[in-house]
Design a protein around this motif. Structure first.
Motif, PDB file in Angstrom:
ATOM      1  N   ASP A  24      26.050 -18.039  23.538  1.00  0.00           N
ATOM      2  CA  ASP A  24      25.830 -16.598  23.740  1.00  0.00           C
ATOM      3  C   ASP A  24      25.467 -16.304  25.192  1.00  0.00           C
ATOM      4  N   LEU A  25      24.668 -17.184  25.781  1.00  0.00           N
ATOM      5  CA  LEU A  25      24.258 -17.015  27.175  1.00  0.00           C
ATOM      6  C   LEU A  25      25.472 -17.106  28.101  1.00  0.00           C
ATOM      7  N   ALA A  26      26.321 -18.111  27.857  1.00  0.00           N
ATOM      8  CA  ALA A  26      27.531 -18.277  28.670  1.00  0.00           C
ATOM      9  C   ALA A  26      28.448 -17.065  28.534  1.00  0.00           C
ATOM     10  N   ARG A  27      28.571 -16.555  27.316  1.00  0.00           N
ATOM     11  CA  ARG A  27      29.413 -15.366  27.083  1.00  0.00           C
ATOM     12  C   ARG A  27      28.863 -14.162  27.838  1.00  0.00           C
ATOM     13  N   ALA A  28      27.548 -13.975  27.784  1.00  0.00           N
ATOM     14  CA  ALA A  28      26.926 -12.827  28.458  1.00  0.00           C
ATOM     15  C   ALA A  28      27.137 -12.897  29.965  1.00  0.00           C
ATOM     16  N   ILE A  29      27.046 -14.095  30.526  1.00  0.00           N
ATOM     17  CA  ILE A  29      27.271 -14.272  31.963  1.00  0.00           C
ATOM     18  C   ILE A  29      28.718 -13.934  32.316  1.00  0.00           C
ATOM     19  N   CYS A  30      29.654 -14.401  31.492  1.00  0.00           N
ATOM     20  CA  CYS A  30      31.082 -14.128  31.732  1.00  0.00           C
ATOM     21  C   CYS A  30      31.395 -12.637  31.607  1.00  0.00           C
ATOM     22  N   HIS A  31      30.721 -11.953  30.691  1.00  0.00           N
ATOM     23  CA  HIS A  31      30.919 -10.502  30.543  1.00  0.00           C
ATOM     24  C   HIS A  31      30.458  -9.776  31.811  1.00  0.00           C
ATOM     25  N   THR A  32      29.357 -10.239  32.385  1.00  0.00           N
ATOM     26  CA  THR A  32      28.829  -9.617  33.606  1.00  0.00           C
ATOM     27  C   THR A  32      29.818  -9.754  34.761  1.00  0.00           C
ATOM     28  N   GLY A  33      30.464 -10.923  34.842  1.00  0.00           N
ATOM     29  CA  GLY A  33      31.412 -11.168  35.925  1.00  0.00           C
ATOM     30  C   GLY A  33      32.851 -10.832  35.591  1.00  0.00           C
ATOM     31  N   HIS A  34      33.112 -10.395  34.352  1.00  0.00           N
ATOM     32  CA  HIS A  34      34.471 -10.052  33.898  1.00  0.00           C
ATOM     33  C   HIS A  34      35.443 -11.213  34.135  1.00  0.00           C
ATOM     34  N   VAL A  35      35.038 -12.406  33.690  1.00  0.00           N
ATOM     35  CA  VAL A  35      35.905 -13.586  33.856  1.00  0.00           C
ATOM     36  C   VAL A  35      36.155 -14.222  32.494  1.00  0.00           C
ATOM     37  N   PHE A  36      37.134 -15.126  32.439  1.00  0.00           N
ATOM     38  CA  PHE A  36      37.434 -15.853  31.199  1.00  0.00           C
ATOM     39  C   PHE A  36      36.243 -16.725  30.812  1.00  0.00           C
ATOM     40  N   TYR A  37      36.067 -16.943  29.516  1.00  0.00           N
ATOM     41  CA  TYR A  37      34.930 -17.739  29.051  1.00  0.00           C
ATOM     42  C   TYR A  37      34.919 -19.154  29.633  1.00  0.00           C
ATOM     43  N   GLU A  38      36.112 -19.729  29.826  1.00  0.00           N
ATOM     44  CA  GLU A  38      36.153 -21.104  30.356  1.00  0.00           C
ATOM     45  C   GLU A  38      35.697 -21.194  31.812  1.00  0.00           C
ATOM     46  N   ASP A  39      35.503 -20.029  32.461  1.00  0.00           N
ATOM     47  CA  ASP A  39      35.065 -20.021  33.872  1.00  0.00           C
ATOM     48  C   ASP A  39      33.542 -20.001  34.012  1.00  0.00           C
TER      49      ASP A  39
END
Length: 270
Positions: A24-39
């Motif tokens: 969930d933490l990784a997803r939230a960070i990716c949402h903030t940066g608008h990047v793919f989850y694998e990034d």
């Protein structure tokens, strides 16, 4: 045995995520940066995405990513090295009454205070030493190729209102840079999320408490990660002078704080 070993590994990873909620933490960070989850492993990608989104929403456009020269076989580029953090040499022994002083978000605070950003950087004073400048121990300084007397430099800095980092880099104060601007926004958001975390924790609302606890942690990660990518050539806003400005000023703050504490203790304890 081999199959059982693999199953236990998966169970352990699932249990870890249930407790630490890393996915969930990784997803939230990716949402903030608008990047793919694998990034999520590449902080330069989600931080760059977060900054670009922030700039777009405030009506600003970032420059294109500059071309970087090919890297060496070891992955370095020969120009990305810069001064790191200060580590005081410990004096071995047994100590009583030991305590810890923590400067809140030291690097983000330095970036905001000095206004460190690619577009606010004006120039650099060669071989800068603040003590020599203040005491008038040097007759001349160099800004680029220009030779300037200590007195004229003092007048120049007073008139221009430029801030000076500990590595001699000059920054304008006429406008807030994009890096300090986004850090200030993230800082305020974290303060607000921590208030809400406490509010819902005290009221017993577990769902909202968990949500805001995670949100403030995301902000903390964003705040503490941005400094590091300033010295990463793959980052759009890379500038080794800016990265060094942060670390050398951090060293100065820590050393001066230690000196001030020693002076105070010596005065109090005679």
């Amino acid at each position: 045995k081999f199959i059982e070993y693999n199953l236990v590994d998966v169970e352990l990873v699932v249990d870890l995520d249930k407790k630490l909620i890393f996915i969930d933490l990784a997803r939230a960070i990716c949402h903030t940066g608008h990047v793919f989850y694998e990034d999520f492993l590449f902080s330069s990608k989600w931080l760059e995405g977060a900054i670009l989104t922030f700039l777009r929403r405030s009506g600003r456009v970032a420059p294109n990513k500059p071309w970087r020269k090919k890297r060496n076989a070891d992955g370095s580029d020969g120009e990305g090295k810069f001064t790191g953090a200060y580590v005081k040499e410990p004096k071995p022994g047994l100590y009583k009454w030991v305590y810890d002083l923590d400067l809140t978000s030291l690097y983000p605070s330095i970036i905001m205070s000095i206004n460190i950003s690619p577009e606010t950087k004006i120039g650099k004073i060669k071989d800068w030493d603040a003590q020599s400048y203040l005491k008038g121990e040097r007759d001349y300084w160099y800004i680029g190729e220009d030779k300037i007397t200590n007195d004229n430099l003092k007048k120049y800095l007073e008139q221009s209102k430029f801030s000076v980092a500990s590595n001699g880099v000059l920054y304008t104060q006429d406008k807030v840079g994009c890096i300090p601007d986004i850090l200030d926004t993230w800082f305020k958001q974290r303060v607000e999320f921590r208030k809400l975390e406490k509010k819902y924790g005290d009221s017993g609302d577990k769902e909202k408490y968990a949500f805001y606890k995670k949100r403030q942690l995301v902000q903390k990660i964003l705040l503490n990660s941005l400094y590091g990518v300033l010295g990463l050539p793959a980052f759009r806003f890379y500038d080794v002078d800016n990265a060094t400005a942060v670390t050398t000023t951090g060293q100065t703050v820590i050393k001066k704080t230690a000196d001030m504490a020693n002076i105070n203790y010596n005065k109090e304890l005679n």
